[in-house]
Design a protein around this motif. Structure first.
Motif, short mmCIF file in Angstrom:
data_model
loop_
_atom_site.label_atom_id
_atom_site.label_comp_id
_atom_site.label_asym_id
_atom_site.label_seq_id
_atom_site.Cartn_x
_atom_site.Cartn_y
_atom_site.Cartn_z
N GLU A 91 0.08 -5.60 -8.11
CA GLU A 91 0.04 -4.80 -9.34
C GLU A 91 -0.21 -3.33 -8.99
OE1 GLU A 91 0.72 -5.91 -12.33
OE2 GLU A 91 1.04 -7.93 -11.54
N PRO A 92 0.25 -2.40 -9.86
CA PRO A 92 0.03 -0.97 -9.60
C PRO A 92 -1.44 -0.66 -9.40
CG PRO A 92 1.60 -1.26 -11.38
CD PRO A 92 1.06 -2.62 -11.10
N ASP A 93 -1.73 0.16 -8.40
CA ASP A 93 -3.11 0.55 -8.08
C ASP A 93 -3.46 1.79 -8.90
OD1 ASP A 93 -5.52 1.21 -7.03
OD2 ASP A 93 -4.88 1.20 -4.94
N PRO A 94 -4.46 1.71 -9.81
CA PRO A 94 -4.81 2.88 -10.65
C PRO A 94 -5.33 4.05 -9.83
CG PRO A 94 -6.45 1.14 -10.86
CD PRO A 94 -5.33 0.55 -10.09
N ARG A 95 -5.78 3.81 -8.60
CA ARG A 95 -6.30 4.91 -7.78
C ARG A 95 -5.20 5.62 -7.00
NH1 ARG A 95 -10.41 1.32 -4.49
NH2 ARG A 95 -8.50 0.07 -4.51
N TYR A 96 -3.97 5.13 -7.09
CA TYR A 96 -2.87 5.72 -6.33
C TYR A 96 -2.49 7.08 -6.91
CZ TYR A 96 1.71 6.03 -4.06
OH TYR A 96 2.79 6.43 -3.31
N ARG A 97 -2.39 8.09 -6.07
CA ARG A 97 -2.08 9.45 -6.51
C ARG A 97 -0.77 9.97 -5.91
NH1 ARG A 97 -5.24 7.96 -9.46
NH2 ARG A 97 -7.21 8.90 -10.13
N GLY A 98 0.14 9.07 -5.59
CA GLY A 98 1.42 9.49 -5.02
C GLY A 98 1.40 9.49 -3.51
N ARG A 99 2.59 9.56 -2.93
CA ARG A 99 2.72 9.47 -1.49
C ARG A 99 2.27 10.74 -0.78
NH1 ARG A 99 7.55 6.80 -1.85
NH2 ARG A 99 7.21 4.62 -1.35
N GLY A 100 2.28 11.88 -1.52
CA GLY A 100 1.92 13.13 -0.86
C GLY A 100 0.48 13.15 -0.40
N GLY A 101 -0.43 12.78 -1.30
CA GLY A 101 -1.83 12.76 -0.95
C GLY A 101 -2.38 14.16 -0.74
N GLY A 153 0.81 -1.20 0.00
CA GLY A 153 0.00 0.00 0.00
C GLY A 153 0.85 1.26 0.00
N LEU A 154 1.93 1.25 0.77
CA LEU A 154 2.83 2.40 0.77
C LEU A 154 3.48 2.60 -0.60
CD1 LEU A 154 4.65 2.12 4.22
CD2 LEU A 154 2.84 3.71 3.56
N ALA A 155 3.71 1.52 -1.32
CA ALA A 155 4.36 1.60 -2.63
C ALA A 155 3.37 1.87 -3.76
CB ALA A 155 5.12 0.31 -2.92
N GLY A 156 2.08 2.01 -3.44
CA GLY A 156 1.09 2.27 -4.48
C GLY A 156 0.66 1.03 -5.21
N LEU A 157 0.79 -0.13 -4.60
CA LEU A 157 0.40 -1.38 -5.24
C LEU A 157 -0.87 -1.92 -4.60
CD1 LEU A 157 3.92 -3.10 -5.36
CD2 LEU A 157 2.84 -1.68 -7.12
N GLY A 158 -1.59 -2.72 -5.33
CA GLY A 158 -2.78 -3.35 -4.81
C GLY A 158 -2.44 -4.62 -4.06
N PRO A 159 -3.44 -5.31 -3.48
CA PRO A 159 -3.18 -6.55 -2.75
C PRO A 159 -2.49 -7.62 -3.58
CG PRO A 159 -5.39 -5.75 -2.29
CD PRO A 159 -4.85 -4.92 -3.42
N ASP A 160 -2.70 -7.59 -4.92
CA ASP A 160 -2.08 -8.58 -5.79
C ASP A 160 -0.68 -8.20 -6.23
OD1 ASP A 160 -2.79 -6.44 -7.30
OD2 ASP A 160 -3.89 -7.57 -8.84
#
Length: 273
Positions: free
Chosen positions: A200-210, A191-198
């Protein structure tokens, strides 16, 4: 002192009229000389302990493991008292002094004899139960423990409860957690790396800044600062959010009346004190 588990196997050869009224696996305490009386009609303390043990199934303790724990607690206590010449059914003052020495022995003595707070509390609860029973049966004059009465809610009803003051306070379970389970830790890192449970990259991830909070720092920077968990990007973001020394000024309050040092803080240069 010997601790054995009773078994009625072969009781017909014991020269008794009928089978003893003792449950299978019930622990029995007996002194090393295998005597239960000091003189005719003068039973030893182990006799009363065995009587209390036999009544445990009738008092909410049906498990043999509970019987064994209770018997082991009383065996250790009787052995400790015997080594110091104290009667287990003596005066309250003498027993309280012995309990104080027992606390030193179990909580600050040799490492092989020490107990952790949980074990100590378990044993104090067992001793308290035995002495309460002995007092109610007229065997002991009083209980060598002190109690504090309090109130708590139980099923929406306010009830009074007793707290044995000899018991130690222990931390709540959630404060002793020292690590994450492997599967949860892996999900957390992904989750910290922007990945999903599987993975793979999470399309909803908007960077660590938020999104920004009211103080201008990203949520993850605030979270990292409060928990102590940092990544290089978090540290860079936190450093950018800290104002420079030129933009701040230090303010100190006057010393207190009792001689204490006044509080100090750092304010923006343009603020009014």
């Amino acid at each position: 002192m010997q601790l054995i588990s009773f078994s009625a196997t072969g009781w017909e050869s014991w020269d008794v009229a009928q089978q003893p009224l003792i449950r299978e696996q019930m622990p029995v305490l007996i002194d090393d000389d295998l005597l239960l009386e000091d003189a005719p009609g003068v039973p030893r303390p182990a006799v009363f302990v065995n009587q209390w043990l036999r009544e445990l199934p009738l008092n909410g303790s049906p498990a043999p493991r509970t019987w064994q724990n209770s018997a082991g607690c009383l065996r250790d206590w009787l052995t400790f008292l015997k080594g110091r010449g104290v009667s287990p059914l003596g005066s309250r003052t003498e027993l309280r002094a012995a309990l104080s020495m027992y606390a030193e022995y179990r909580l600050g003595g040799k490492l092989k004899d020490r107990w952790d707070p949980t074990t100590w509390n378990l044993n104090m609860g067992i001793l308290s139960s035995f002495y309460t029973w002995a007092r109610d049966e007229g065997i002991a004059a009083d209980v060598p423990f002190s109690y504090r009465v309090g109130r708590r809610m139980a099923d929406g009803v306010l009830v009074e409860v007793e707290r044995n003051l000899s018991k130690l306070r222990t931390p709540r379970p959630h404060t002793t957690i020292k690590y994450l389970e492997r599967d949860f830790a892996e999900l957390f890192v992904r989750g910290l790396a922007g990945l999903g449970p599987d993975g793979e990259p999470d399309p909803r991830y908007r960077g660590r800044g938020g999104p920004q909070r009211g103080d201008g720092r990203p949520r993850v920077v605030q979270w990292s600062a409060s928990t102590g968990v940092h990544t290089p990007d978090d540290l860079r973001g936190a450093a950018a959010a800290v104002p420079s020394a030129e933009a701040t000024r230090a303010v100190s309050a006057e010393p207190t009346e009792n001689g204490g040092r006044g509080a100090s803080c750092v304010l923006p240069s343009g603020s009014v004190w």
